[in-house]
Structures are given as structure tokens and as C-alpha cells.
Design a protein around this motif. Structure first.
Motif, PDB file in Angstrom:
ATOM      1  N   GLY A   1       0.837  -1.199   0.000  1.00 19.29           N
ATOM      2  CA  GLY A   1       0.000   0.000   0.000  1.00 19.29           C
ATOM      3  C   GLY A   1       0.866   1.241   0.000  1.00 19.29           C
ATOM      4  N   GLY A   2       0.554   2.168   0.902  1.00 23.33           N
ATOM      5  CA  GLY A   2       1.193   3.479   0.909  1.00 23.33           C
ATOM      6  C   GLY A   2       2.713   3.449   1.012  1.00 23.33           C
ATOM      7  N   LEU A   3       3.235   2.566   1.857  1.00 20.73           N
ATOM      8  CA  LEU A   3       4.680   2.550   2.064  1.00 20.73           C
ATOM      9  C   LEU A   3       5.422   2.173   0.778  1.00 20.73           C
TER      10      LEU A   3
ATOM     11  N   LEU B   1       5.013   4.974  -1.857  1.00 29.08           N
ATOM     12  CA  LEU B   1       5.873   6.110  -1.530  1.00 29.08           C
ATOM     13  C   LEU B   1       7.277   5.887  -2.090  1.00 29.08           C
TER      14      LEU B   1
ATOM     15  N   ASP C   1      11.266   2.419   6.866  1.00 33.06           N
ATOM     16  CA  ASP C   1      10.759   1.733   8.052  1.00 33.06           C
ATOM     17  C   ASP C   1      11.847   0.819   8.618  1.00 33.06           C
TER      18      ASP C   1
ATOM     19  N   HIS D   1      12.195  -2.365   8.352  1.00 29.57           N
ATOM     20  CA  HIS D   1      12.432  -3.620   7.626  1.00 29.57           C
ATOM     21  C   HIS D   1      13.908  -3.848   7.272  1.00 29.57           C
TER      22      HIS D   1
ATOM     23  N   HIS E   1       7.066   4.968   9.797  1.00 30.09           N
ATOM     24  CA  HIS E   1       5.794   5.162   9.089  1.00 30.09           C
ATOM     25  C   HIS E   1       4.566   4.803   9.906  1.00 30.09           C
ATOM     26  N   THR E   2       4.739   4.494  11.179  1.00 31.65           N
ATOM     27  CA  THR E   2       3.552   4.129  11.950  1.00 31.65           C
ATOM     28  C   THR E   2       3.808   4.228  13.445  1.00 31.65           C
TER      29      THR E   2
ATOM     30  N   ALA F   1       2.250  -2.929  14.546  1.00 37.79           N
ATOM     31  CA  ALA F   1       3.067  -2.860  13.333  1.00 37.79           C
ATOM     32  C   ALA F   1       4.565  -2.783  13.647  1.00 37.79           C
TER      33      ALA F   1
ATOM     34  N   TYR G   1      -8.411   0.736  11.565  1.00 42.85           N
ATOM     35  CA  TYR G   1      -8.032   2.113  11.898  1.00 42.85           C
ATOM     36  C   TYR G   1      -8.374   3.100  10.775  1.00 42.85           C
ATOM     37  N   LYS G   2      -8.458   2.610   9.546  1.00 38.50           N
ATOM     38  CA  LYS G   2      -8.824   3.491   8.421  1.00 38.50           C
ATOM     39  C   LYS G   2     -10.344   3.661   8.328  1.00 38.50           C
TER      40      LYS G   2
ATOM     41  N   GLU H   1      -3.184   7.368  11.341  1.00 42.29           N
ATOM     42  CA  GLU H   1      -2.638   7.331   9.973  1.00 42.29           C
ATOM     43  C   GLU H   1      -1.422   8.238   9.936  1.00 42.29           C
ATOM     44  N   ALA H   2      -0.255   7.642   9.734  1.00 41.36           N
ATOM     45  CA  ALA H   2       0.960   8.438   9.819  1.00 41.36           C
ATOM     46  C   ALA H   2       0.886   9.643   8.873  1.00 41.36           C
TER      47      ALA H   2
ATOM     48  N   GLY I   1      -0.770   9.171   5.067  1.00 43.19           N
ATOM     49  CA  GLY I   1      -1.700   9.006   3.963  1.00 43.19           C
ATOM     50  C   GLY I   1      -1.079   9.699   2.762  1.00 43.19           C
TER      51      GLY I   1
HETATM   52  F1  GPW Z   1       3.647  -0.182   9.357  1.00 41.18           F
HETATM   53  N1  GPW Z   1       2.416   2.307   5.817  1.00 41.18           N
HETATM   54  C1  GPW Z   1       2.121   1.276   4.957  1.00 41.18           C
HETATM   55  F2  GPW Z   1       4.703   1.658   9.110  1.00 41.18           F
HETATM   56  O1  GPW Z   1       1.555   1.457   3.884  1.00 41.18           O
HETATM   57  F3  GPW Z   1       5.419  -0.119   8.195  1.00 41.18           F
HETATM   58  N2  GPW Z   1       2.491   0.013   5.305  1.00 41.18           N
HETATM   59  C2  GPW Z   1       3.165  -0.252   6.448  1.00 41.18           C
HETATM   60  O2  GPW Z   1       3.450  -1.426   6.738  1.00 41.18           O
HETATM   61  C3  GPW Z   1       3.523   0.826   7.292  1.00 41.18           C
HETATM   62  C4  GPW Z   1       3.110   2.092   6.968  1.00 41.18           C
HETATM   63  C5  GPW Z   1       4.337   0.548   8.520  1.00 41.18           C
HETATM   64  C6  GPW Z   1       1.982   3.660   5.388  1.00 41.18           C
HETATM   65  C7  GPW Z   1       1.253   4.472   6.428  1.00 41.18           C
HETATM   66  O3  GPW Z   1       0.199   3.696   6.963  1.00 41.18           O
HETATM   67  C8  GPW Z   1       0.698   5.722   5.736  1.00 41.18           C
HETATM   68  O4  GPW Z   1       0.063   6.562   6.663  1.00 41.18           O
HETATM   69  C9  GPW Z   1       1.837   6.479   5.057  1.00 41.18           C
HETATM   70  O5  GPW Z   1       1.315   7.506   4.259  1.00 41.18           O
HETATM   71  C10 GPW Z   1       2.649   5.546   4.171  1.00 41.18           C
HETATM   72  O6  GPW Z   1       3.094   4.391   4.911  1.00 41.18           O
HETATM   73  C11 GPW Z   1       3.871   6.225   3.594  1.00 41.18           C
HETATM   74  O7  GPW Z   1       4.582   6.893   4.596  1.00 41.18           O
END
Ligand code: GPW
Length: 834
Positions: free
Chosen positions: A134-136, A139, A336, A338, A374-375, A380, A572-573, A674-675, A677
Motif C-alpha cells: 500500500g502506501g509505504l 511512496l 521503516d 524492515h 511510518h507508523t 506494526a 483504523y482506516k 494514519e501516519a 496518507g
Molecule cells: F507499518 N504504511 C504502509 F509503518 O503502507 F510499516 N504500510 C506499512 O506497513 C507501514 C506504513 C508501517 C503507510 C502508512 O500507513 C501511511 O500513513 C503512510 O502515508 C505511508 O506508509 C507512507 O509513509
């Protein structure tokens, strides 16, 4: 370099150097050549797939030539480089993006139409590179686009999963997962580099020995070897010749794998080991914002980190600089926690292999790394079991303990006697079983730690990392608000809007300098412009309506307000809160007289997103959305007044259709969860307004576009703790409107009520309502009313939409990358010429 290659060779090379196609005809020549030779097909069996493949080969050739030039230039100049380590790169499709960035889309389209193909159809043949959740992950993809566009010397490093995020089917209203084997056909966008294979070790033991000078060393040996093979993905910038690299590692069995067994005739056993090695990079873990402590995931992390660092160190050593210059030449960003083992791996390389003193090595390590959090969600945060690390990476565990020891000694010196503090900040959590807190290791191993939006960066300083702010000084912690690339998320996804903007602003410069959008503000009150603006929105809604029709058979009215929530499904979303409000609307419509009904704003409520396969509550939410759709969409009395659609298999290429079609979109996370979005930014940039909580980047969006142009609601982050506390100890009644919704769900209107009982009980019925659905419900319904009211005046709506777009410049990923470059990485762009 010039000196060692004889002039005659260089001249001959220059004479035959691959020219770049400039015209439709030249493209067609390349196209035919690739069909005939690369694909070994002919005029008579060149179908759409083959045509896509040949076109992509032709475009890839151009990328490779530019890639070679870029890398050659970087080798000669040897600037400081940034390496972005991310386990996810959610790239989507490559061809359309490459054509736009190279400015060859028009001639390619003309070229293929000469053979009877439509470029749009060929683009559709490409599978998404869906190597993220997703977002991470997205990005990371936007960031490498900006690195290339801004001419920064920067590489991404990740894993080449054979299976990306699963494909989602909706069967009987439920999510069903199917594997995403995206490499079925040759992938023109990757270049295998089988000649650069790197050995990565697992398991084994550590041994102590004393050298001739009496110095004690520890080394790691006796483990199993797996090979890491790189695949390079060229990343073209927009409006520049610069093409950077995304290097993804694939696991292969080691060359010298068990030949003894093989010769003894134990083929099966040796092949089993081979398969195990290949398993490491086989599949992306499908969890978003959730930590799962599986050994294979830890193996993925180390495999990727070890291969990447070995590559980085090898490149550094070629320059023959002293180690002390390492961090003048190299910055590494941890996306993050990872890749946090990279901190330990670099320390191991410097101390065990290169013979540096601990302190000298540690100085290099900490000045090299930066860590992005990111969170703040506790579920998480990565915490690996000590025993798991000790078994898989015995030497790394020793180094982690040493890092912790020296760190705690420092803390003890500065805060004598504060034993609580020591146990709170220890990298090792003394739980049963003991665990390694990866975020703490990342903080201690980095010179900068950043959050991804202002509120989030404040929250990490006052909650989860509070003690570290006290230990280090405050300016180790910083903020870099996320951004998105306007190339993909405006120009590519919304060509009509991009063109209209270019007409008004006198060119496409805004794609490299998004602040120029400000120039649209003077048209915010221009009624003729409103018409053009709204007409484009209508066309984009028609494009989405066609997608919806083809996928689910539901016909939607493009006059209706398109209301969209697409993102990973998470409590949470709060997709559950959204669907509850849709049910509430349905009840109101049903209760209204035919006359009253006419006053309601027509709406299409559109959902999309994947649930983690094991996330039961999220799967229940998907089922509820589909069940509500089945009832509402077939209610003749309601007709076009309300439709509810779930778009299956939401991904990047679908987002490119969905985002430009929104009138209003939902970004309604419980405040503080939401860190940042990033889809909020994409929607507003495409002229959609948003309904949102005071959370993540919504706050900065409000500041930029003005509070009259956004629909904010709900409790603030600072109130959340108290509210949760009151749920636990007070007796809280469910919001009465929400109660009505629960009653009708429990009546069985949407199928067997038992399906939903856990979901409803987590909120009402003495459930904790951890995400404050009931607390925010009244305010949410009120915001929805405001939306309906505002939409009724289309000129006023267009004015809001235009004003919002005009003020979105801040949210370009170019701005974010420039901030990282200046404040964290200390890198400079490498100019194109000379
Ligand atoms: F948990 N985000 C995500 F922080 O898409 F690792 N996956 C994830 O596993 C994590 C964060 C982690 C997202 C955030 O939820 C979102 O708010 C943020 O915009 C996005 O990371 C990019 O920073």
C-alpha cells in the motif's frame, strides 16, 4: 577511462552507437525488428500482447542507452550517492510512464497505429509490478521517480518477488486471494545481471580467535550460502536524460550447493535445498501495518540487506578512498525498520572483515544511516525474537548485544541510577521470549529519524520514542512530509486535466515545479473555466463508470456524486464507519416520501482495497460492503439515488482510473493513527475534495488549500486516549443513529447477522470501540450533510476544487526528496552536461 581505450576503438564504437528513435518511422523500424528477432514472431502472428512486448522493448532500448550514460557519468564524477532500502516498491505499469518521461508517447501511438494497434490497448497488456502492499511501497516508487527527475544519484534496493501482492477476487461478497505470478511473460523492464551474483550466508556459528598482535576477533562461519542475483529496473526521470536504477535481488541456489549429495544420487534432496534457496525472494508478505514474526520474512530482510550492502561497499572500494570518507560518499535510508539489519551488517563488515576498531566503525555506521518511521500502531512495530536472530544470524546477535551494551553504558553515564529508563530504552525487551526492538536499533544506528507528516513526527517524539528525544538532542528527530509524483498521479492518470492546466499556465513546467499550480487560482471564479473543469471531471467519471460496469455489471449515473474510499482495509482506516453511514443514508431514503427523496443528493459510494489474508475483521468489512451493495443496488425504489460498489483488486493501474474520477474521497482514520496518507494528496491534486479527520497529512492539506475547501470532522488526536479510557471505565451508549444501523444489520437485511457479530461487538455491546467509530459517528454524518449541501452548488464546488488544486504544490514528492537531500542525506544533483 578514455586513456585505456584506443582511439580507433572509440571511433568505431561511436559510429555504431545505438541511435535513439526520433520519428514514428524510426520507432516502427525498431518495433518490427523486435517482433521478428526478440520475440521470434512475424507479421502474421503479432497479436496485441506481442505488439505490447515489441513496443516495450523498443522503449526499453532507449532507457538503457540513457541509463548507461547516467551510470558512466556517476562513475566518473563519483558524487555522494543515496541508497533507498525498501522491502516494497509498488511501481505499477512501466510503459506509459516511460513514454511520457521520454516524451515519445505521441510518436509511439502513431507508430503502432500504423500496424492497426491502439496504444491504449497495448498499455493494458502490461501487468502491474505490484511489489508492495500500500502506501509505504507506493511512496518508495514516487521517491525514486523524483530522485531521477531531480538528477540525484540515487538507487533503490529491494527484492524481486516472483509473486507480488495477491490478486483479489470477490466471490459471494468475500475476498478470495489468488497468486500474482507477474513474470509469466518476458519482462522488458528488467535487466538480469547474472554476472554480479553475491553470496549471502545464513545460520552457522561464530568463532573467537586472537591475531598475531593479540587482538581478539570474532568471525562468522559454517553457514549455508544462498546467491543473490540482481535485476535492474531503469527509472527514467521526467524532462531529463537522467535514468537511475532500481536494483531488485532474486535468490538462487549457491553454485557449490551440495554436489556430494547430487553425485551420490540423492537428486531429490539436493533439489529440495535448491528450491528452499529460491523460496527466499518468492513472495511478498501481504500484511500492511502489521508485524508477523515469521522466520522466512527475517531471511528476506537479511538476504536483501546483505546483498545490497555488499554491492554498496564493493562500489565504494573501487574508488580507493579511505573508510573515513564512507559517509561523505554514501547515504542509506531505511524505509521503516524492515532493513534495520543493515546497521548491524555494516558494523560487521567494517569490524570483522575490514579490521576497523569498533568506535571508528560505529561512527561511520551512524553517520551513514537515516531511518524513516511510518507508523505508531503497536501491532506494526517489528520485534524479532532473540532466539530467531541468534539461530539465523549468530554474529549479528552478538553485535546487537554489543551495540546495546555501549548504548546503555552511555545512557547510564548521562542519567545515573535511572534503571527504569535503561530497561525502557534497551534494544532487548526482557519479555518472555526476549525480543529485539528493531525501531530502537534503527534510532540508535542512525543520525536522523523522521516521521512522514507533521502530526506524526510530533507524535513519535511524544509517545513511542519519547525517551530517545531525552537521550539524544531534539534535532535527531525531524519531519519530512510525504509527497506524490505529479508525473504519474496527474499527467499520466489524468491527461485531460494536465492538458487543461498546461493551456492555462502556458506549458507543462508545473510537472517539474508543482508550485506553479498556484497560477490556477486566478481562474477559481471564472465560470467558463468551471465548465471546462467540471467537464473533465465528468469524462473521468465516465471512464470509471465503464470500469465499474465491466467489472461488476452495476450501472452508475455520472451525474451522481462519486464518493470514494480506496486503500488497504483496516479497522483504523475505518471503512466500517463509512459503510455504516451508507446504511444510514439508505434507511433515510427508505423512510422518506417520494417527494422528499427527490431532494436527496444522488451518490455512488465506491470502495476498494485488499485485506491481509489473515485479518478476519477486515474481511468482514469487505463482506458487509458487498452485502449492502447487493441490497441497495437492486432496490428499485432507490434507483440511482444510491449505489454501492466494491471495485475488486484495487491496485496502482486501477488507482490511475479511480483517482481522477472522485468528487469526494474518504480519509477518515481515527485521529493519530494514519501516519500520513498519500492518496489524500492524489485525490485533491485531481480536483476531488476530501472528507477527513484531523490526522496525518490531512492537516497540512488543510493548511495549504484552506479549511473552506475540505470537510473535516471528528475528535482530535489529543482526545483519543481519554475517550478510550472512558470506554473502558465508563458506560458509554452507542450513538443512536449508529444503533439504528446496527439494528438493521442484526435484523438480517444484509444476510446472516452472525457474519457481522464480531465486527458489531467490537464497537457496541460493551466492545472497546478502540477506533472511536461511535464517538465520531455524529460528526461524520454531519460532515456528509455538508458535502451534499456544497455539491448542490456546482460553481461553488468547482471554485473549491480549483482553489485546492492550485495550492497542492507542496505535496510533490520532488519537494519531499529535496528536503531529504538537504537535511538528511547531504547530496547534490549531478548536472546533465559536461
Ligand atoms: F507499518 N504504511 C504502509 F509503518 O503502507 F510499516 N504500510 C506499512 O506497513 C507501514 C506504513 C508501517 C503507510 C502508512 O500507513 C501511511 O500513513 C503512510 O502515508 C505511508 O506508509 C507512507 O509513509
Amino acid at each position: 577511462i578514455d586513456a585505456v581505450i584506443p582511439l580507433e576503438h572509440r571511433n568505431l564504437w561511436k559510429k555504431y552507437a545505438i541511435g535513439e528513435f526520433q520519428t514514428k518511422e524510426e520507432f516502427q523500424g525498431e518495433f518490427v525488428r523486435h517482433v521478428e528477432t526478440t520475440l521470434a514472431r512475424s507479421l502474421y502472428n503479432c497479436d496485441e500482447l506481442a505488439a505490447y512486448q515489441a513496443a516495450s522493448q523498443a522503449i526499453r532500448d532507449r532507457l538503457i542507452v540513457a541509463w548507461n550514460k547516467t551510470q558512466q557519468k556517476h562513475t566518473l564524477r563519483d558524487p555522494k550517492r543515496i541508497y533507498y532500502l525498501s522491502l516494497e516498491f509498488l511501481m505499477g505499469r512501466a510503459m506509459d510512464n516511460a513514454m511520457l518521461n521520454l516524451n515519445v508517447k505521441q510518436l509511439t501511438g502513431d507508430g503502432v497505429s500504423g500496424f492497426g494497434f491502439r496504444l491504449e490497448d497495448l498499455i493494458e497488456k502490461e501487468p502491474d509490478a505490484a511489489l508492495g502492499n500500500g502506501g509505504l511501497g507506493r511512496l518508495a516508487a514516487c521517491f525514486i521517480d523524483s530522485l531521477s527527475t531531480l538528477n540525484y544519484p540515487g538507487w533503490g534496493y529491494g527484492l524481486r518477488y516472483q509473486y507480488g501482492i495477491f490478486k483479489q477476487k470477490i466471490i459471494d461478497g468475500y475476498q478470495v486471494e489468488q497468486p500474482d505470478y507477474w513474470l509469466t511473460f518476458d519482462n522488458a523492464w528488467e535487466i538480469p545481471r547474472t554476472e554480479i551474483a553475491i553470496d549471502v550466508m545464513f545460520y552457522g556459528y561464530t568463532r573467537k580467535f586472537t591475531d598475531d598482535e593479540g587482538k581478539v576477533h570474532r568471525i562468522w562461519e559454517g553457514g549455508d550460502l544462498v546467491q543473490a542475483v540482481p535485476y535492474d529496473f531503469p527509472v527514467p526521470g521526467y524532462g531529463t536524460e537522467n535514468v537511475n536504477n532500481l536494483r531488485l535481488w532474486s535468490s538462487k541456489p549457491n553454485r557449490e550447493f551440495d554436489f556430494a549429495k547430487f553425485n551420490e544420487g540423492a537428486y531429490d534432496q539436493s533439489v529440495a535445498e535448491q528450491q528452499q534457496a529460491e523460496t527466499i525472494s518468492a513472495v511478498l508478505y501481504p500484511n500492511d501495518n502489521f508485524y508477523l514474526g515469521k522466520e522466512l520474512r527475517l531471511k528476506q530482510q537479511y538476504f536483501w540487506v546483505a546483498a545490497s550492502l555488499s554491492d554498496i561497499v564493493r562500489r565504494f572500494k573501487k574508488s580507493r578512498r579511505p573508510w573515513i570518507e564512507f559517509s561523505d560518499q554514501i547515504a542509506i535510508q531505511l524505509n521503516d525498520t524492515h532493513p534495520t539489519l543493515a546497521v548491524v551488517e555494516l558494523q560487521r563488515i567494517l569490524v570483522d572483515r575490514e579490521g576497523l576498531d569498533w568506535d571508528e566503525a560505529w561512527e561511520i555506521v551512524t553517520s551513514t544511516f537515516g531511518y524513516t518511521n511510518h507508523t505508531v500502531l503497536p501491532e506494526a512495530l517489528e520485534k524479532w525474537q532473540v532466539d530467531l536472530i541468534g539461530n539465523l544470524l549468530p554474529r549479528h546477535l552478538e553485535i546487537i548485544y554489543d551495540i546495546n551494551l555501549y548504548f546503555l553504558q552511555d545512557v547510564e553515564k548521562r542519567f545515573p541510577g535511572d534503571h527504569d529508563l535503561l530497561s525502557r530504552v534497551s534494544i532487548i525487551e526482557e519479555s518472555n521470549p526476549r525480543q529485539v526492538r528493531m525501531a530502537y536499533l534503527a534510532i540508535i544506528g542512525s543520525h536522523k529519524v523522521n516521521g512522514v507528516a507533521e502530526l506524526h513526527s510530533e507524535l513519535i517524539k511524544t509517545t513511542i520514542f519519547k525517551d530517545f528525544v531525552k537521550i539524544y538532542n531534539e534535532d535527531k528527530f525531524t519531519n519530512v512530509t510525504n509527497g506524490i509524483t505529479p508525473r504519474r498521479w496527474l499527467h499520466q492518470a489524468n491527461p485531460k486535466l494536465s492538458k487543461l492546466i498546461a493551456e492555462k499556465l502556458g506549458g507543462y513546467d508545473f510537472l517539474n515545479n508543482l508550485g506553479l499550480l498556484k497560477g490556477l487560482e486566478k481562474y477559481a471564479n471564472d465560470k467558463t473555466f468551471h465548465k471546462e473543469w467540471l467537464e473533465i471531471k465528468r469524462a473521468n467519471k465516465a471512464r470509471l463508470a465503464a470500469l465499474i460496469k465491466s467489472q461488476s455489471g452495476v450501472e452508475v449515473d455520472t451525474n451522481a456524486l462519486f464518493d470514494i474510499q480506496v486503500k488497504r482495509i483496516h479497522e483504523y482506516k475505518r471503512q466500517q464507519m463509512n459503510i455504516f453511514s451508507v446504511i444510514y443514508r439508505y434507511l433515510q431514503l427508505k423512510a422518506a416520501s417520494p417527494e422528499e427523496r427527490k431532494k436527496f443528493q444522488k451518490r455512488v459510494s465506491i470502495f476498494g482495497g485488499k485485506s491481509a489474508p489473515g485479518y478476519y475483521m477486515a474481511k468482514t468489512i469487505i463482506k458487509l460492503i458487498n452485502a449492502v451493495g447487493a441490497v441497495v443496488n437492486n432496490d428499485a425504489e432507490i434507483g440511482d439515488l444510491l449505489k454501492v460498489v466494491f471495485i475488486e483488486d484495487y491496485n496502482v493501474s486501477k488507482a490511475e482510473i479511480i483517482t481522477p474520477a472522485s468528487d469526494i474521497s474518504h480519509h477518515i482514520s481515527t485521529a493519530g493513527t494514519e501516519a500520513s496518507g498519500t492518496s489524500n494528496m492524489k485525490f485533491v491534486l485531481n480536483g476531488g475534495l476530501i472528507i477527513g479527520t484531523v490526522d496525518g497529512a490531512n492537516i497540512e492539506i488543510t493548511r495549504e488549500i484552506g479549511e473552506n475547501n475540505i470537510f473535516l470532522f471528528g475528535h482530535l488526536a489529543e482526545d483519543v486516549e481519554d475517550l478510550r479510557h472512558s470506554h473502558r471505565f465508563g458506560h458509554t451508549e452507542l450513538n443512536p443513529d449508529l444503533q439504528k444501523v446496527f439494528d438493521v444489520i442484526e435484523s438480517g437485511l444484509f444476510g446472516d447477522a452472525n457474519i457481522y457479530s464480531n465486527l458489531l461487538n467490537s464497537i457496541g455491546n460493551h466492545g472497546s470501540d478502540y477506533y472511536l467509530v461511535s464517538d465520531d459517528f455524529a460528526s461524520f454524518l454531519n460532515a456528509q450533510q455538508q458535502v451534499d449541501k456544497a455539491y448542490a452548488d456546482q460553481d461553488a464546488w468547482a471554485q473549491k476544487s480549483i482553489t485546492a488544486v492550485a495550492n497542492m504544490g507542496f505535496f510533490s514528492s520532488d519537494r519531499a526528496i529535496n528536503e531529504y537531500a538537504e537535511n538528511i542525506w547531504q547530496i547534490e544533483p549531478v548536472p546533465l552536461d559536461n
